[in-house]
Design a protein around this motif. Structure first.
Motif, mmCIF file in Angstrom:
data_model
loop_
_atom_site.group_PDB
_atom_site.id
_atom_site.type_symbol
_atom_site.label_atom_id
_atom_site.label_comp_id
_atom_site.label_asym_id
_atom_site.label_seq_id
_atom_site.Cartn_x
_atom_site.Cartn_y
_atom_site.Cartn_z
ATOM 1 N N PRO A 194 2.019 -8.467 -9.719
ATOM 2 C CA PRO A 194 2.050 -9.534 -10.734
ATOM 3 C C PRO A 194 1.893 -8.984 -12.146
ATOM 4 C CG PRO A 194 -0.057 -9.508 -9.599
ATOM 5 C CD PRO A 194 0.806 -8.512 -8.894
ATOM 6 N N ARG A 195 2.864 -9.298 -12.978
ATOM 7 C CA ARG A 195 2.810 -8.852 -14.374
ATOM 8 C C ARG A 195 2.071 -9.918 -15.193
ATOM 9 N NH1 ARG A 195 8.110 -7.642 -12.757
ATOM 10 N NH2 ARG A 195 8.977 -9.443 -13.873
ATOM 11 N N ILE B 23 -9.395 -6.547 -0.124
ATOM 12 C CA ILE B 23 -9.031 -5.314 0.577
ATOM 13 C C ILE B 23 -9.705 -4.100 -0.060
ATOM 14 C CG2 ILE B 23 -7.126 -3.829 1.260
ATOM 15 C CD1 ILE B 23 -5.330 -6.338 1.194
ATOM 16 N N ARG B 24 -9.601 -4.013 -1.375
ATOM 17 C CA ARG B 24 -10.162 -2.848 -2.059
ATOM 18 C C ARG B 24 -11.673 -2.791 -1.899
ATOM 19 N NH1 ARG B 24 -10.151 -1.838 -8.622
ATOM 20 N NH2 ARG B 24 -11.631 -0.122 -8.592
ATOM 21 N N GLN B 25 -12.339 -3.917 -2.001
ATOM 22 C CA GLN B 25 -13.795 -3.921 -1.897
ATOM 23 C C GLN B 25 -14.258 -3.587 -0.484
ATOM 24 O OE1 GLN B 25 -15.835 -3.936 -4.308
ATOM 25 N NE2 GLN B 25 -14.411 -4.481 -5.951
ATOM 26 N N PRO C 290 -5.688 0.189 -8.250
ATOM 27 C CA PRO C 290 -5.578 -1.200 -8.726
ATOM 28 C C PRO C 290 -5.240 -2.199 -7.625
ATOM 29 C CG PRO C 290 -3.610 0.008 -9.301
ATOM 30 C CD PRO C 290 -4.565 1.022 -8.723
ATOM 31 N N ALA C 291 -5.123 -1.724 -6.387
ATOM 32 C CA ALA C 291 -4.939 -2.576 -5.212
ATOM 33 C C ALA C 291 -3.635 -3.364 -5.206
ATOM 34 C CB ALA C 291 -6.133 -3.518 -5.046
ATOM 35 N N PRO C 292 -2.482 -2.689 -5.201
ATOM 36 C CA PRO C 292 -1.228 -3.419 -5.012
ATOM 37 C C PRO C 292 -1.161 -4.098 -3.646
ATOM 38 C CG PRO C 292 -0.870 -1.033 -4.900
ATOM 39 C CD PRO C 292 -2.263 -1.237 -5.385
ATOM 40 N N CYS D 121 0.827 -1.215 0.000
ATOM 41 C CA CYS D 121 0.000 0.000 0.000
ATOM 42 C C CYS D 121 0.854 1.255 0.000
ATOM 43 C CB CYS D 121 -0.924 0.000 1.220
ATOM 44 S SG CYS D 121 -1.984 1.463 1.297
ATOM 45 N N PRO D 122 0.734 2.117 -1.005
ATOM 46 C CA PRO D 122 1.503 3.368 -1.014
ATOM 47 C C PRO D 122 1.201 4.254 0.181
ATOM 48 C CG PRO D 122 0.551 2.935 -3.184
ATOM 49 C CD PRO D 122 -0.074 1.960 -2.232
#
Length: 477
Positions: free
Chosen positions: A340-341, A123-125, A105-107, A65-66
Motif C-alpha cells: 500500500p502506497r 505477522i511481524r510481531q 517493513p512486513a510486506p 514475503c521475499p
C-alpha cells in the motif's frame, strides 16, 4: 471455531482485535539508543496467531514475503503453544528471524487476506516475539555439517546476503571464509541500522553461531585491494560477491561542497561505530547536538537519521521528500495485495520531526559550512509526469547539518568488479536469465549488489538462493 485450540481460525479475526506490543514512550526512548519496540507475550502471540485464516492460497507467503516464510503453518503452531516448533519452521526459510522481525517493513502483512477488510495478522510481531519464547541455547545452537566436502568458498561482504549464504554453505559441509572490509562483521546490519531498531548484541550472537559452525571471518580486508580477484579465484573453489549497494545517490546543486553536508550512511555508521567502541573513521560527521538538522529523503534511511539526530540532541529536525504526501488509504490503482502506497510514520517521526512533502532543494547556503538550504514547493500533475515548481514558493530551511538519504545504487566504483571485468546490467551483477551466476565460471553474486537495493529479507533470500547454486556447482567439480 476456536483458533487458539489449533483448529482453523476462520472467523477469529472478527472477535479478536489486532494488538501490537507497546513501545517505550517517545520521551523516554530518545534518551538512549536501546530498542524502542516491545514484544508480544507467549499468550498474546498465540491469541494474535489465532486471527490467521489459514488460507488455502496464502498471499502473505506466496506474494508478500521475499523469503516465502510458511506463515499459516507457523501461526498454527503458535496457536497450539508450540513456539519451538514454529521457530524451527521459520528457520527453514529465514536464517535470521530475530533480525527481520526488527527491521522488515512486513510486506507479508500488506498481502494478508484479512487486510482486505480488517487489520492484518500481526505477522511481524509474532516473528519478533518467537525467539524470546524459546530457550536461546535451543534455537541458537550451532549446527555444523557432520561431513566436510573439502571445497572452499570465499564470500565477499558480511551483510544479510553474505551471512545467509555463508551459513547455508557451512551447513552443507563447505569451508567458508567471509571477507569484510570494515572493522567488524555485519555489513549494513551493523553499520547502517541504528541500535534503537537493531541492537548489535542480537547480531553478535548470530555471528557467534556462524563461527561455531565453521565460518571464518576476515575483517579489515577489502577484496580488489587487499585481496586480488586473481588470488580469490585461485585459492577458492567458488567466490560469492555480496558486497551490497553502498553507492549513495548525490544531489548536484549549488553549495553541495559546503562542510556539514553528509551522506546518511556515513552519519549512521559513525554513530554505530561510536556505540560499538570502534575508532572513528576519517571524516566522521559531527554530532547533531544543538544543531538544526535537515534530512533529504523520506524513506527508512531518512527516518533512521531522524531518530539518531533526535537522540544526539538536535535542536530542530526537518525531513524533506520530493514526492507528494501519500494518501491515508489505498489510492485507486493500488489494490490489495500490492504494497500500500499510503502515509506511514516511523517510530522516529513520533519523537519529533517536521515533515515536508512536494519540496525540492535547489541549493545550499553558507560560508565554508552549511547554514541552510534553498527550496521550492512542487506541483505534481495528475498523470504522474514531471513536477513543476510553484511560482513564488521559494523558501529557506535553516540547517547546520544536512543528511542526504536519497537512496543507494548498485552502480559505482568497485575494485574487485573492475579487476574481474564484471559489468552490471542495469541494477546489478546478474545477467538477464541468470539466478545467481555471473558471467565468470565459479563466481556468483547475491543481495543488493546483484539485484539492486532492497529489503533485508530480500537479501537473505538472495543469499540462500546463491548458496543453493554454489552448492550445486561445487558438487559437480
Amino acid at each position: 471455531m476456536n483458533g487458539e485450540s489449533g483448529r482453523p481460525a476462520n472467523g477469529n479475526f472478527l472477535t479478536i482485535e489486532r494488538r501490537d506490543p507497546r513501545s517505550r514512550p517517545a520521551a523516554e526512548r530518545v534518551r538512549d539508543f536501546a530498542e524502542f519496540a516491545g514484544r508480544l507475550s507467549a499468550t498474546e502471540a498465540a491469541r494474535q496467531a489465532g486471527r490467521c485464516l489459514d488460507c488455502g492460497v496464502p498471499f502473505c507467503h506466496a506474494l508478500g514475503c521475499p523469503l516465502a516464510n510458511r506463515l499459516p503453518e507457523i501461526h498454527r503452531l503458535v496457536r497450539l503453544g508450540l513456539a519451538a516448533e514454529a521457530l524451527e519452521v521459520l528457520h527453514s526459510t529465514n536464517n535470521f528471524p530475530e533480525i527481520t522481525g526488527r527491521v522488515c517493513p512486513a510486506p507479508c502483512e500488506a498481502a494478508c487476506t484479512i487486510a482486505l477488510a480488517a487489520p492484518a495478522v500481526s505477522i511481524r510481531q509474532i516473528e519478533l516475539a518467537l525467539p524470546g519464547h524459546v530457550p536461546a541455547e535451543r534455537w541458537l545452537r550451532p549446527r555444523p555439517a557432520p561431513v566436510k566436502s573439502g571445497r572452499r568458498v570465499a564470500v565477499i561482504g558480511s551483510g544479510p546476503a553474505g551471512l545467509a549464504a555463508a551459513q547455508q554453505l557451512a551447513r552443507r559441509g563447505h569451508g567458508v571464509v567471509v571477507f569484510e572490509k570494515a572493522g567488524r562483521a555485519g555489513g549494513m546490519l551493523r553499520y547502517g541500522i541504528p541500535d534503537f531498531k537493531l541492537e548489535k548484541p542480537v547480531l553478535d550472537r548470530r555471528l557467534g553461531q556462524l563461527r561455531a559452525e565453521g565460518v571464518v571471518f576476515e575483517t579489515g580486508a577489502e577484496a580488489g585491494r587487499d585481496l586480488s580477484g586473481r588470488y580469490l579465484r585461485r585459492a577458492f573453489d567458488a567466490v560469492l560477491i555480496a558486497s551490497g549497494a553502498r553507492t549513495p545517490r548525490d544531489l548536484a546543486v549549488p553549495g553541495r561542497g559546503l562542510a556539514g553536508i553528509r551522506f546518511a550512511l556515513d552519519y549512521l555508521a559513525a554513530q554505530n561505530r561510536l556505540l560499538g567502541g570502534e575508532e572513528s573513521a576519517p571524516g566522521d560527521p559531527v554530532s547533531a547536538r544543538g544543531r538544526d538538522v535537515l534530512v533529504l529523503g523520506g524513506g527508512d534511511t531518512g527516518a533512521d537519521c531522524v531518530g539518531t539526530a533526535r537522540r544526539q540532541g538536535a535542536r530542530r529536525i526537518v525531513q524533506v521528500e520530493i514526492l507528494p504526501r501519500p494518501p491515508e488509504s489505498r489510492p485507486d490503482g493500488n489494490p490489495w495485495p500490492e504494497w500500500p502506497r499510503i502515509l506511514r510514520a516511523a517510530s522516529s517521526h513520533e519523537e519529533g520531526c517536521e515533515r515536508l512533502w512536494s519540496v525540492s532543494v535547489t541549493g545550499f547556503i553558507g560560508r565554508g559550512a552549511v547554514a541552510g538550504a534553498r527550496a521550492v514547493k512542487l506541483e505534481w500533475p495528475e498523470d504522474k509526469g514531471e513536477p513543476r515548481p510553484v511560482s513564488g514558493s521559494e523558501f529557506e530551511i535553516p540547517a547546520g547539518l544536512v543528511l542526504l538519504a536519497l537512496g543507494f545504487s548498485a552502480a559505482g566504483p568497485d575494485p574487485l568488479l573492475e579487476e574481474l571485468g564484471l559489468a552490471r546490467d542495469g541494477r546489478g551483477l546478474i545477467p538477464a536469465g541468470q539466478v545467481c551466476s555471473t558471467s565468470l565460471p565459479g563466481v556468483f553474486a547475491a543481495g543488493d549488489c546483484a539485484e539492486g537495493p532492497s529489503l533485508v529479507a530480500t537479501a537473505i533470500a538472495s543469499g540462500r538462493r546463491a548458496a543453493e547454486s554454489i552448492d550445486g556447482f561445487l558438487r559437480q567439480l
